[in-house]
Write an enzyme that holds these catalytic residues in place. Sequence first.
Site, PDB file in Angstrom:
ATOM      1  N   SER A  76      -9.657   1.610   3.137  1.00 10.12           N
ATOM      2  CA  SER A  76      -8.881   2.427   2.217  1.00 10.12           C
ATOM      3  C   SER A  76      -7.818   1.647   1.444  1.00 10.12           C
ATOM      4  O   SER A  76      -7.132   2.196   0.598  1.00 10.12           O
ATOM      5  CB  SER A  76      -8.190   3.556   3.003  1.00 10.12           C
ATOM      6  OG  SER A  76      -7.274   2.998   3.957  1.00 10.12           O
ATOM      7  N   SER A 116      -9.820  -1.027   7.292  1.00 14.94           N
ATOM      8  CA  SER A 116      -9.327  -0.747   5.946  1.00 14.94           C
ATOM      9  C   SER A 116      -8.623  -1.904   5.260  1.00 14.94           C
ATOM     10  O   SER A 116      -8.273  -1.809   4.091  1.00 14.94           O
ATOM     11  CB  SER A 116      -8.393   0.469   5.973  1.00 14.94           C
ATOM     12  OG  SER A 116      -9.108   1.635   6.278  1.00 14.94           O
ATOM     13  N   LYS A 170       0.835  -1.198   0.000  1.00 11.31           N
ATOM     14  CA  LYS A 170       0.000   0.000   0.000  1.00 11.31           C
ATOM     15  C   LYS A 170       0.873   1.254   0.000  1.00 11.31           C
ATOM     16  O   LYS A 170       1.932   1.286   0.632  1.00 11.31           O
ATOM     17  CB  LYS A 170      -0.918  -0.023   1.222  1.00 11.31           C
ATOM     18  CG  LYS A 170      -1.974   1.073   1.254  1.00 11.31           C
ATOM     19  CD  LYS A 170      -2.877   0.898   2.469  1.00 11.31           C
ATOM     20  CE  LYS A 170      -3.945   1.979   2.558  1.00 11.31           C
ATOM     21  NZ  LYS A 170      -4.822   1.788   3.733  1.00 11.31           N
TER      22      LYS A 170
END
Length: 508
Positions: free
Chosen positions: A160, A184, A79
């Site tokens: 996210s 997330s 990420k």
Amino acid sequence: MRRHVQLSIKQLTAGYINGQLSPLTVAEQALEDAAKLKTLNAFVCVTPEQALQQANESVQRYTKKQPIGDLDGVTIAIKDNFCTTNVPTTCASRMLKDFVPPYDSTMSARLRQAGAVLVGKTNMDQFAMGAGTVDSIYGPTKNIWSEDLSQDNWRIAGGSSGGSASAVAAGLCYAAIGSDTGGSTRNPASYCGVVGLKPTYGLCSRHGLIPLVNSMDVPGIFARSVGDCVDVLNAVAGPDSMDSTSIQQPFNKLQLPEVDQIDLRSVRIGIPKEYHCDGLSVEVLETWTKVADLLESAGARVRQVSLPHTAASIFVYSILNQCEVASNMARYDGIEYGHRAADERSTEQLYAQSRAEGFNQVVKTRILTGNFLLLRKNYDHYFEKALRVRRLIAEDFSRVFEAQEDFEKVDLLLTPTTLSDAPLYKDFITQSNRDQCAVQDFCTQPANMAGIPAISIPVRLSKAGLPLSLQIMSNSLNEQLLLTVARWIEAQVGFDSLKSLQRPAERL
């Protein structure tokens, strides 16, 4: 479909050892597939030079019969809020669009040390503030399970960490790293039909993870199976002197039993009644009931429990999140690093204009709200009260996991992960960011309040042909039992995440 994509991480590395597969070929195909499925927007930055170099080094190690770890030659994505040496780390924001860290996060470094091959940095909501991966400067990430990837007729990947989930679901890598502050990792894992693990707070180092909420942020893991999740966890977990919140006791690598050796007769499962909430779809409820029945049929003791402060959790999270955001975002002033506005006459103007240009509306709103809540006149009424309720939420979990009476105590909690299957993008964006998070994170967020481990596992497909998943939670540092039971459920339901590669019609 690439033949090797169907393999687990252990099967893949076994293929490297016996010479049937090559890390270089797997890396080359991953990069090729990432280009073919660029429309998913799973990556903000693909790293072909680094991936091919690391794959070549892996080939040499396997040639010498000297792999350096269980992930040697395994393709991984990270990420875009984890620092990576000489690779941009932007948090999907204009503020950090040109930031290239000179160091690795601990998670990135430990993956390298285990021999993993980094194929790219994945898309996310800006500074991890969202539940859909729709608020990125690079555009939204699409879910490979979508019926149609054109126009706005596609499904969100969740957030996210939606880019990481999408990349794993699409077979572009074997595992990916995300972050989990309120769900997330588990939220996008649920929507994309992959496994998403949030370890115990402090089990995996936060060093080099650009913070959202320091007291809740946890590095998370995406994989297509529980076993693959364990392999990655074993490579990255453990104490870190660079992270003061890291659990300092040694981490003993997990070894899961074979499925036919798992005995559930001594396992106590709690079904929290508060998670049967408004907005829970009938299909998710049916899935929840089905798996609870499966566990009971196998000998597990299943009973209803109460976590009475669950409904307050999302409000407490909202307050604490915005307060910590206001503090964490203060470092972005346009002077030391990050975006800097041009031609401002005073320092105050420079601060204001740099932040106005560098942050999106979601980030700005949270900063302003957080500062308001932290004003002296509001501090006790909002922040202090939120901390007290957070303690009550944590005590709810302690009460059921550590009850003195055996008949009141449970080992695990079984709940939905999300309230429905993945929404259409055009429906999702009609809600505000705050409302999106309040709905999407209802079941996942309380675990972050308590710092306990939780995992989302896909169970079946909805009538729309989209993944439906369930969540298991356990007491802190009880990953061994959590993942063992998750593996048993995974084997019973037989969910095939590779079906995602057959949708939409045009595939690899």
